[in-house]
Design a protein around this motif. Structure first.
Motif, PDB file in Angstrom:
ATOM      1  N   VAL A   1       7.759  -1.154 -20.129  1.00 42.80           N
ATOM      2  CA  VAL A   1       7.601  -1.878 -18.863  1.00 42.80           C
ATOM      3  C   VAL A   1       6.542  -2.962 -19.012  1.00 42.80           C
ATOM      4  CG1 VAL A   1       7.021  -1.646 -16.416  1.00 42.80           C
ATOM      5  CG2 VAL A   1       8.266   0.194 -17.574  1.00 42.80           C
ATOM      6  N   LEU A   2       5.451  -2.615 -19.686  1.00 37.37           N
ATOM      7  CA  LEU A   2       4.355  -3.578 -19.847  1.00 37.37           C
ATOM      8  C   LEU A   2       4.780  -4.779 -20.678  1.00 37.37           C
ATOM      9  CD1 LEU A   2       1.346  -1.149 -20.429  1.00 37.37           C
ATOM     10  CD2 LEU A   2       2.022  -2.297 -18.315  1.00 37.37           C
TER      11      LEU A   2
ATOM     12  N   PHE B   1      -4.186  -5.252 -16.929  1.00 42.05           N
ATOM     13  CA  PHE B   1      -3.816  -5.071 -18.329  1.00 42.05           C
ATOM     14  C   PHE B   1      -4.048  -6.374 -19.086  1.00 42.05           C
ATOM     15  CE2 PHE B   1      -1.723  -1.518 -16.435  1.00 42.05           C
ATOM     16  CZ  PHE B   1      -1.720  -0.539 -17.426  1.00 42.05           C
ATOM     17  N   ILE B   2      -4.697  -6.257 -20.234  1.00 40.97           N
ATOM     18  CA  ILE B   2      -4.921  -7.399 -21.117  1.00 40.97           C
ATOM     19  C   ILE B   2      -4.077  -7.182 -22.366  1.00 40.97           C
ATOM     20  CG2 ILE B   2      -6.623  -8.662 -22.475  1.00 40.97           C
ATOM     21  CD1 ILE B   2      -8.749  -7.757 -20.477  1.00 40.97           C
ATOM     22  N   ALA B   3      -3.166  -8.109 -22.625  1.00 38.06           N
ATOM     23  CA  ALA B   3      -2.231  -7.973 -23.746  1.00 38.06           C
ATOM     24  C   ALA B   3      -2.337  -9.163 -24.684  1.00 38.06           C
ATOM     25  CB  ALA B   3      -0.801  -7.836 -23.217  1.00 38.06           C
TER      26      ALA B   3
ATOM     27  N   PRO C   1       0.815  -1.214   0.000  1.00 37.22           N
ATOM     28  CA  PRO C   1       0.000   0.000   0.000  1.00 37.22           C
ATOM     29  C   PRO C   1       0.849   1.266   0.000  1.00 37.22           C
ATOM     30  CG  PRO C   1      -0.921  -1.609   1.510  1.00 37.22           C
ATOM     31  CD  PRO C   1       0.392  -2.177   1.029  1.00 37.22           C
ATOM     32  N   ILE C   2       0.445   2.235  -0.799  1.00 36.62           N
ATOM     33  CA  ILE C   2       1.085   3.543  -0.996  1.00 36.62           C
ATOM     34  C   ILE C   2       2.407   3.402  -1.749  1.00 36.62           C
ATOM     35  CG2 ILE C   2       2.033   5.633   0.072  1.00 36.62           C
ATOM     36  CD1 ILE C   2       0.035   5.282   2.326  1.00 36.62           C
ATOM     37  N   LEU C   3       3.323   2.566  -1.214  1.00 38.02           N
ATOM     38  CA  LEU C   3       4.644   2.453  -1.834  1.00 38.02           C
ATOM     39  C   LEU C   3       4.564   1.905  -3.253  1.00 38.02           C
ATOM     40  CD1 LEU C   3       6.823   1.089   1.120  1.00 38.02           C
ATOM     41  CD2 LEU C   3       6.656   3.436   0.267  1.00 38.02           C
ATOM     42  N   SER C   4       3.620   0.984  -3.498  1.00 39.19           N
ATOM     43  CA  SER C   4       3.514   0.395  -4.836  1.00 39.19           C
ATOM     44  C   SER C   4       3.058   1.404  -5.877  1.00 39.19           C
ATOM     45  CB  SER C   4       2.546  -0.795  -4.802  1.00 39.19           C
ATOM     46  OG  SER C   4       3.096  -1.861  -4.067  1.00 39.19           O
ATOM     47  N   SER C   5       2.363   2.457  -5.451  1.00 40.59           N
ATOM     48  CA  SER C   5       1.874   3.461  -6.393  1.00 40.59           C
ATOM     49  C   SER C   5       2.962   4.436  -6.817  1.00 40.59           C
ATOM     50  CB  SER C   5       0.712   4.244  -5.770  1.00 40.59           C
ATOM     51  OG  SER C   5      -0.357   3.390  -5.468  1.00 40.59           O
ATOM     52  N   LEU C   6       3.960   4.633  -5.977  1.00 42.20           N
ATOM     53  CA  LEU C   6       4.949   5.682  -6.219  1.00 42.20           C
ATOM     54  C   LEU C   6       5.736   5.527  -7.513  1.00 42.20           C
ATOM     55  CD1 LEU C   6       6.311   6.261  -2.590  1.00 42.20           C
ATOM     56  CD2 LEU C   6       4.577   7.573  -3.842  1.00 42.20           C
ATOM     57  N   PRO C   7       6.186   4.310  -7.904  1.00 37.03           N
ATOM     58  CA  PRO C   7       6.966   4.213  -9.151  1.00 37.03           C
ATOM     59  C   PRO C   7       6.186   4.644 -10.389  1.00 37.03           C
ATOM     60  CG  PRO C   7       7.223   2.223  -7.840  1.00 37.03           C
ATOM     61  CD  PRO C   7       6.122   3.016  -7.214  1.00 37.03           C
ATOM     62  N   TRP C   8       4.849   4.533 -10.347  1.00 35.72           N
ATOM     63  CA  TRP C   8       4.028   4.869 -11.518  1.00 35.72           C
ATOM     64  C   TRP C   8       3.550   6.316 -11.498  1.00 35.72           C
ATOM     65  CZ3 TRP C   8       5.320   0.586 -13.607  1.00 35.72           C
ATOM     66  CH2 TRP C   8       5.325  -0.609 -12.874  1.00 35.72           C
TER      67      TRP C   8
END
Length: 511
Positions: free
Chosen positions: A60-61, A83-85, A42-49
């Protein structure tokens, strides 16, 4: 002794059977998990994006797809983004399970301001309001019978565009930079369709500048998707810019809306002439789910802004890529010109809409341009209305869904030499013969999206691309200015050419 052995074996078998049945029951009743993805903190995972756009995310995808498979999860905000690829999974989600995947994620703070609290087609929740707005656009403005009424407007805009290109070429030894001219032409065309009026040059340019400034600032406003109460304070200047741009937009649009209302009332009393426009259709709408009220002026501003922005930037970008490839591939341009001459002759003043139906190679060129260079590399995010299972994974209610549009059209399992520009693939015997860009049966390419949220302007965009590309090739021979044509990409409002495309144009007819 034998009894003890029998007893121990019986106990062992019972325990083993109990464990087996327990595991089987857990397997049957266990809910599927989210698609795999990077670990969520939580919170930290959002920061790189935080500072990345979807265009920045593309490399990246691709890495994540190689690691986790064709469907994976990122925690860009507090809710999961899936994401659907893969074209088959995209078809299963957006077409076969279309109703469940037809919603939109909740609007961001900036999105609520610009869409009048989701009162436009692209952001409205899946339901009565969205159906009403989309049905109105389809029936009143972009239905084929309605589009024919705007043929004189298209001819007028074409003449403006040709004159503008000739003047620029004369001033620069035959060289032109087409982006500005294309934007200018399509804005005037859509403006007339939207408001039904030809305004003076300054007023039109002011409105176009406001639209461009607002749309070019959208990436800055994405910050308000993260902890909005905090970011509105930390980025106060940015928030004030948003409010200021919206205010300017309303100040310019309100008088136009009120003028149309007055003219419509005059026409109802048999006074003066009247050319129907998008605004006129919006003035008549009532919202049954909101007490039968009419749209507010602010909501009409949001719908007009959507109409102008969506139609201008995507079509401008697509035409830019198509013309650049015609410059790069002179053999394609020659073949297209030969088809044009064969259909309308060398003395025709204009290629009309009805002529376009007899030009299969033209359509192949347009489709190849959209396949190889889709203006948007991702669809507008979808959201699911209920828990859904896709490819064995849980797609939880409210999760944002994104689809890698560009990757669908570059799939080497479908397209031979997918990164090459080869319109012939859409002709008889090619891998794209009879391709359905709506994706109703299968997805091979999806430049306009697919399913219930497919772009309603698909027919309008195809008409404009075919009409203007054909007439520009009929009017001019397009040559490279110097060296190779650079097809590098960058993200603007859409995925555009990194270096503004320049070409040398030579009139085909001596006046």
């Amino acid at each position: 002794m034998d009894d003890w052995v029998f007893f121990l074996l019986s106990i062992t078998l019972c325990i083993a059977l109990k464990i087996l049945l327990s595991n089987l029951a857990n397997t049957i009743h266990k809910k599927p998990s989210l698609p795999p993805g990077p670990r969520f903190i939580p919170i930290l995972s959002s920061l790189p994006w935080f500072r990345l756009t979807l265009f920045d995310l593309e490399p990246v995808l691709r890495t994540l797809r190689a690691k986790y498979g064709p469907i994976f999860t990122l925690h860009i905000t507090s809710s999961p983004t899936i994401f659907i690829a893969d074209r088959t999974l995209a078809h299963q989600a957006l077409v076969q399970a279309g109703a469940a995947f037809a919603d939109r994620p909740p609007a961001t703070e900036s999105g609520r301001i610009l869409s009048s609290n989701r009162h436009n087609i692209s952001s409205a929740p899946y339901g009565p309001l969205w159906r009403l707005l989309r049905r109105n656009l389809n029936a009143e403005i972009i239905h084929p019978s309605r589009l024919k009424l705007f043929a004189p407007v298209r001819r007028w805009v074409l003449r403006i565009l040709v004159s503008k290109l000739k003047a620029e070429a004369q001033a620069d030894g035959g060289a032109v930079v087409v982006t500005e001219s294309f934007q200018y032409a399509f804005f005037h065309l859509l403006f007339l369709m939207c408001f039904g009026e030809k305004l003076d040059e300054k007023t039109t340019d002011d409105i176009r500048d406001i639209q461009r400034h607002l749309l070019s600032s959208l990436a800055k406003f994405n910050v308000f998707a993260f902890f909005p109460k905090l970011t509105k304070i930390v980025f106060r200047e940015r928030w004030n810019l948003l409010l200021e741009l919206r205010k300017k937009q309303e100040e310019h649009f309100f008088p136009l809306i009120r003028a149309r209302k007055e003219r419509k009332q005059q026409q109802q009393h048999g006074e003066g002439s009247f050319a129907f426009s998008y605004v006129d259709s919006l003035l008549d709408l009532r919202l049954p789910e909101e007490g039968g009220r009419r749209l507010s002026e602010g909501e009409i501003v949001s719908l007009c802004s959507e109409f102008l922005g969506a139609g201008m930037d995507t079509t401008t970008t697509a035409l830019q890529w198509i013309m650049a490839n015609l410059v790069k591939h002179q053999d394609v341009q020659t073949k297209l010109f030969e088809e044009i001459e064969g259909v309308v002759g060398s003395d025709a003043e204009e290629i009309r809409e009805e002529d376009l139906q007899r030009m299969p190679y033209l359509k192949a060129v347009i489709l190849e341009g959209l396949r190889r260079h889709p203006p948007g590399h991702f669809v507008v995010p979808h959201a699911v209305t209920e828990d859904v299972t896709l490819n064995g994974y849980l797609i939880p209610k409210g999760a944002a869904i994104n689809v890698t549009v560009a990757e669908m059209g570059w799939d080497g399992n479908v397209w031979e030499e997918p990164m090459e520009f080869k319109p012939e693939r859409f002709l008889a015997g090619g891998s794209g013969e009879g391709v359905d860009i709506t994706g109703s049966k299968e997805i091979k390419m999806m430049p306009f999206g697919v399913g219930r949220r497919i772009c309603p302007g698909l027919g309008l965009a195809m008409l404009h691309l075919e009409y203007f590309a054909a007439n520009l090739v009929k009017e001019f021979e397009w040559k490279a200015v110097e060296g190779e044509v650079d097809l590098s990409e960058k993200l603007d409002l859409t995925v555009v050419m990194k270096n503004p495309p320049r070409a040398r144009i030579l009139p085909r007819r001596i006046e």
